[in-house]
Design an enzyme around this catalytic site. Structure first.
Site, short mmCIF file in Angstrom:
data_model
loop_
_atom_site.label_atom_id
_atom_site.label_comp_id
_atom_site.label_asym_id
_atom_site.label_seq_id
_atom_site.Cartn_x
_atom_site.Cartn_y
_atom_site.Cartn_z
N GLN A 37 -9.92 47.89 -12.70
CA GLN A 37 -9.41 49.23 -12.34
C GLN A 37 -9.22 49.42 -10.83
OE1 GLN A 37 -8.14 51.09 -14.91
NE2 GLN A 37 -8.76 49.18 -15.88
N GLY A 38 -9.96 48.65 -10.04
CA GLY A 38 -9.77 48.67 -8.58
C GLY A 38 -8.39 48.14 -8.23
N LYS A 39 -8.00 47.03 -8.89
CA LYS A 39 -6.67 46.46 -8.67
C LYS A 39 -5.58 47.40 -9.16
CE LYS A 39 -7.97 41.56 -8.89
NZ LYS A 39 -7.79 40.30 -9.61
N ASP B 34 -3.86 37.91 -9.26
CA ASP B 34 -5.11 37.15 -9.26
C ASP B 34 -5.50 37.00 -7.80
OD1 ASP B 34 -7.10 35.87 -10.99
OD2 ASP B 34 -6.71 34.14 -9.74
N GLY C 226 -14.86 45.27 -5.15
CA GLY C 226 -15.08 43.82 -5.04
C GLY C 226 -15.88 43.43 -3.81
N TYR C 227 -15.36 42.48 -3.05
CA TYR C 227 -16.05 41.95 -1.87
C TYR C 227 -15.70 42.72 -0.60
CZ TYR C 227 -17.08 37.95 -4.89
OH TYR C 227 -17.52 37.13 -5.92
N ASP C 228 -14.98 43.83 -0.72
CA ASP C 228 -14.56 44.60 0.47
C ASP C 228 -15.70 44.93 1.44
OD1 ASP C 228 -11.97 44.48 -0.37
OD2 ASP C 228 -11.78 46.58 -0.93
#
Length: 199
Positions: free
Chosen positions: A16-18, A73, A160-162
């Site tokens: 959902q972030g993407k 991806d 994510g890794y942000d």
């Protein structure tokens, strides 16, 4: 390649972030559906690169729905960890997609290597995008942004890794950065710029 501008599509991701970030990049006139709306699970990612996995997802969701699919991806590659987590970036977050677990794993692996955070821990974010048409034709692009790993997780923006990624030329993480700023420099934007002509 298809010359007609794309007016509707399915976004090939259950992240959902993407979904949020890609929606912001696309013109408002494009009608978007997501696998979540249609209750379609994601396929197994068996590729050995971001481009391969992006294509696997795009083809899968396009075939399932008969619609044009745009899939993403992406992930983080850390030099001293031999480019890991790389294509396993999402998998490091476990079955519940908890990136706090993934971030802890990054720091655990860095600690094992006795990494000194006083020196720059080089890394990069990579995003591979694929547009796949029901006819079987497809187009791919890739965007990269280089940076370093923060000594600690900072910021609650993004996903994510942000919170652990500091882009080159900046002193704050993507997790601390306003979306408007991040969305004009990040890997996803750089990949999208190359496919914007289809919209």
């Amino acid at each position: 390649m298809q010359n007609k501008k794309i007016k509707k599509l399915i976004l090939g991701t259950n992240n959902q972030g993407k979904v949020r970030e890609i929606k912001k990049l696309l013109p408002k006139s494009v009608k978007i559906q997501t696998p979540k709306n249609l209750n379609i699970k994601s396929p197994e990612e068996t590729g050995i690169s971001f481009l391969e996995n992006s294509l696997i997802k795009a083809r899968y969701f396009s075939k399932k729905t008969g619609k044009i699919c745009l899939s993403d991806d992406s992930g983080l590659e850390i030099d001293v960890l031999n480019q890991l987590p790389g294509i396993y970036s999402a998998r490091w977050a476990g079955p519940t997609s908890d990136f706090k677990i993934a971030i802890k794993k990054v720091y655990r692996k860095l600690k094992k290597k006795k990494i000194n955070f006083n020196r720059k821990i080089k890394c990069k974010f990579i995003c591979a995008l694929t547009i796949y048409w029901p006819s079987g034709k497809y187009y791919q692009s890739q965007g990269i942004i280089k940076g370093r790993i923060s000594a600690e997780s900072k910021g609650s923006r993004g996903f994510g890794y942000d919170p652990i990624f500091i882009p080159n030329g900046y002193k704050i993480t993507f997790g601390q950065m306003l979306f408007l700023k991040k969305s004009k420099i990040d890997h996803r934007y750089r990949a999208f710029k190359k496919i914007r002509k289809f919209f």
